[in-house]
Every structure is written in C-alpha cells, then in structure tokens.
Design a protein around this motif. Structure first.
Motif, short mmCIF file in Angstrom:
data_model
loop_
_atom_site.label_atom_id
_atom_site.label_comp_id
_atom_site.label_asym_id
_atom_site.label_seq_id
_atom_site.Cartn_x
_atom_site.Cartn_y
_atom_site.Cartn_z
N TRP A 187 -19.28 12.21 -28.11
CA TRP A 187 -18.23 11.78 -29.05
C TRP A 187 -18.82 11.21 -30.34
CZ3 TRP A 187 -12.66 11.11 -28.58
CH2 TRP A 187 -12.14 11.82 -27.50
N LEU A 188 -19.91 10.47 -30.23
CA LEU A 188 -20.56 9.96 -31.44
C LEU A 188 -21.06 11.10 -32.32
CD1 LEU A 188 -22.64 6.89 -30.16
CD2 LEU A 188 -20.69 6.85 -31.74
N ALA A 189 -21.67 12.11 -31.69
CA ALA A 189 -22.15 13.26 -32.45
C ALA A 189 -21.00 13.97 -33.15
CB ALA A 189 -22.88 14.23 -31.52
N THR A 190 -19.88 14.13 -32.44
CA THR A 190 -18.70 14.77 -33.04
C THR A 190 -18.18 13.97 -34.22
OG1 THR A 190 -18.10 15.64 -30.85
CG2 THR A 190 -16.40 15.67 -32.56
N ALA A 191 -18.12 12.66 -34.06
CA ALA A 191 -17.63 11.79 -35.14
C ALA A 191 -18.52 11.88 -36.37
CB ALA A 191 -17.54 10.34 -34.65
N LEU A 192 -19.84 11.86 -36.17
CA LEU A 192 -20.77 11.96 -37.30
C LEU A 192 -20.62 13.29 -38.02
CD1 LEU A 192 -23.98 10.37 -35.74
CD2 LEU A 192 -22.56 9.42 -37.56
N LEU A 193 -20.41 14.37 -37.27
CA LEU A 193 -20.23 15.68 -37.89
C LEU A 193 -18.93 15.75 -38.68
CD1 LEU A 193 -21.54 17.85 -34.92
CD2 LEU A 193 -22.53 17.75 -37.22
N ILE A 194 -17.88 15.13 -38.19
CA ILE A 194 -16.61 15.10 -38.92
C ILE A 194 -16.76 14.34 -40.23
CG2 ILE A 194 -14.25 14.20 -38.90
CD1 ILE A 194 -14.19 14.79 -35.87
N VAL A 195 -17.44 13.20 -40.18
CA VAL A 195 -17.68 12.43 -41.40
C VAL A 195 -18.52 13.23 -42.38
CG1 VAL A 195 -18.82 10.38 -42.33
CG2 VAL A 195 -17.45 10.20 -40.25
N MET A 196 -19.53 13.92 -41.89
CA MET A 196 -20.40 14.72 -42.76
C MET A 196 -19.63 15.86 -43.39
SD MET A 196 -24.07 16.46 -41.83
CE MET A 196 -25.00 17.32 -43.10
N LEU A 197 -18.69 16.44 -42.65
CA LEU A 197 -17.92 17.57 -43.16
C LEU A 197 -17.20 17.23 -44.46
CD1 LEU A 197 -16.89 20.47 -42.67
CD2 LEU A 197 -15.05 19.48 -41.29
N VAL A 198 -16.75 15.98 -44.58
CA VAL A 198 -16.04 15.55 -45.79
C VAL A 198 -16.93 15.67 -47.02
CG1 VAL A 198 -14.89 13.58 -46.89
CG2 VAL A 198 -14.61 13.98 -44.44
N MET A 199 -18.24 15.54 -46.83
CA MET A 199 -19.17 15.54 -47.97
C MET A 199 -19.81 16.90 -48.24
SD MET A 199 -18.69 12.56 -48.96
CE MET A 199 -19.76 12.82 -50.38
#
Length: 233
Positions: free
Chosen positions: A120-132
């Motif tokens: 879940w942490l990995a998924t969250a980090l990837l979602i945040v990165m996607l915004v940028m």
C-alpha cells in the motif's frame, strides 16, 4: 478509514517459506542480469531514481516542476530553488541512492511482517508521483506499475502478495547496484558528461569518482543489510 481495512493494512502477515524468499531473489536477478530484459525492467529503477530526486527536492523546500520518464529508461526531474547549497546537493545525490534505500526500507518492513503495508505504501507513492509526471510515456509507466501493485494488493491472497513483495524488494536491492556501474562505463566512453556525479562534483568540488564510490557504498551496503533481513539472518 474503515477499522477492518486499517487493521488489514497495518497488521502483520506470516513470513513466506524460505524457498519463496530465495526464488524471489532468483526471479529478481533474472529481471536484472540479461540485457534484453533489463532494458524493460530498468524502467522501474528509473521511477525510483527520479522519485528520489523529487521527494528530496520537496523535503528541502524546493519547488518541483515535474518529472519525465523516457523510453530509453532515462529520466529528468526539474525543481526550482537555490542552485547551490545543501538542498541542491541532497537532491542531486538522491537519484542513484533512492532504489537501494527504498529496497532497504522495504526489507525492514518485510522483516517485521508488514507485507500489506509495503504494497500500500508503494501504491501511494506511485499515485503521488503520477501527479508530477509531465510526459505520456512517464504516465504510462507509472500507471502500469501502480496498477500492478493495486491489483496484487486487492485481488490476490497472502501467499501471492508475499511472493510479489519479496520480488519487488529484491529487485530494488539488486537492481540498485547496476545503474552506477553502467554510468561509470558510459562516462569512460565519453558519454553522460552531465550525470548526477558530475553535477555533485561541481556543487561540492569533490571529484566525481568519490561520488561514484558513495553511490556504490550505499547500494552494496543496502544489498548486504537488506538481504540479511530478507533471509532472516
């Protein structure tokens, strides 16, 4: 958040059998050693590399303009702020050190049985990165990677989740070693004149060779420490 979901994320899961841990490491190596496979799998290392630049830039108070990921597995993170100083040095140093350090952190979580939390942490980090992300290939790469984590987290059982998590962490630890050696080889052939090591040399007046030593030390020590956690040593 629903209490049962929170308990599922933060709870601990049983360690997989030893042969699963070893098989995961072998599978990760199979995605790293063959050059043809590495040309594809290296995209995941690039995500971690550029994500490291971006995260540290934000932590240092810099303005993150965007991240681009390219089909040749290169990437570019653009941030604004003071062009010199500790913040810029740490931002530049974060790229090659991010994959092995993420692997080390992942190994620590797995060592404590937090398999679901890791996913879940990995998924969250990837979602945040996607915004940028600022280019189509980068969006595609991050969406496919994040979607894989999400599907495994939601649709598979504990054994599959554990095997997947161990493959991912082994891949970060082992795959984090190769890029710095590749960069050194490229520089010896006259390429990559504006690499992270060269930028750090200009910022700190410390030779690029010493920064390569630093990259190697971080990746190899992370592999040694993380490998011991994964193997239960």
């Amino acid at each position: 958040m629903d209490a049962s979901l929170w308990d599922r994320i933060t709870g601990t899961q049983s360690d997989p059998q030893e042969w699963v841990v070893i098989a995961a490491g072998v599978l990760a190596l199979a995605a790293i050693v063959p050059h043809a496979v590495w040309r594809l799998s290296r995209n995941a290392i690039t995500i971690a590399h550029e994500g490291g630049h971006g995260l540290v830039a934000l932590l240092m108070g810099r303005r993150l303009d965007g991240i681009r990921l390219h089909s040749d597995t290169s990437g570019l993170t653009v941030s604004r702020g003071k062009p010199t100083g500790l913040g810029m040095v740490l931002t530049a140093a974060a790229g090659y050190t991010a994959p092995p350090l993420l692997g080390l952190g992942g190994a620590a979580l797995l060592g404590e049985g937090h398999i679901t939390l890791l996913l879940w942490l990995a998924t969250a980090l990837l979602i945040v990165m996607l915004v940028m992300i600022r280019n189509a290939y980068g969006v595609l790469t991050v969406v496919v990677t994040g979607g894989t984590f999400l599907l495994v987290s939601w649709l598979t059982g504990p054994q599959v989740q554990a095997a997947f998590a161990y493959v991912v962490v082994w891949f970060l630890l082992l795959g984090g070693v190769r890029p710095a050696f590749e960069l050194q080889s490229k520089r010896r052939r006259g390429g990559a004149g504006d690499s992270d090591a060269d930028q750090l040399a200009r910022l700190t007046h410390v030779p690029a060779a010493m920064w390569f030593f630093f990259f190697h030390a971080v990746s190899l020590c992370s592999l040694l420490g993380g490998g011991r956690w994964l193997l239960g040593l």
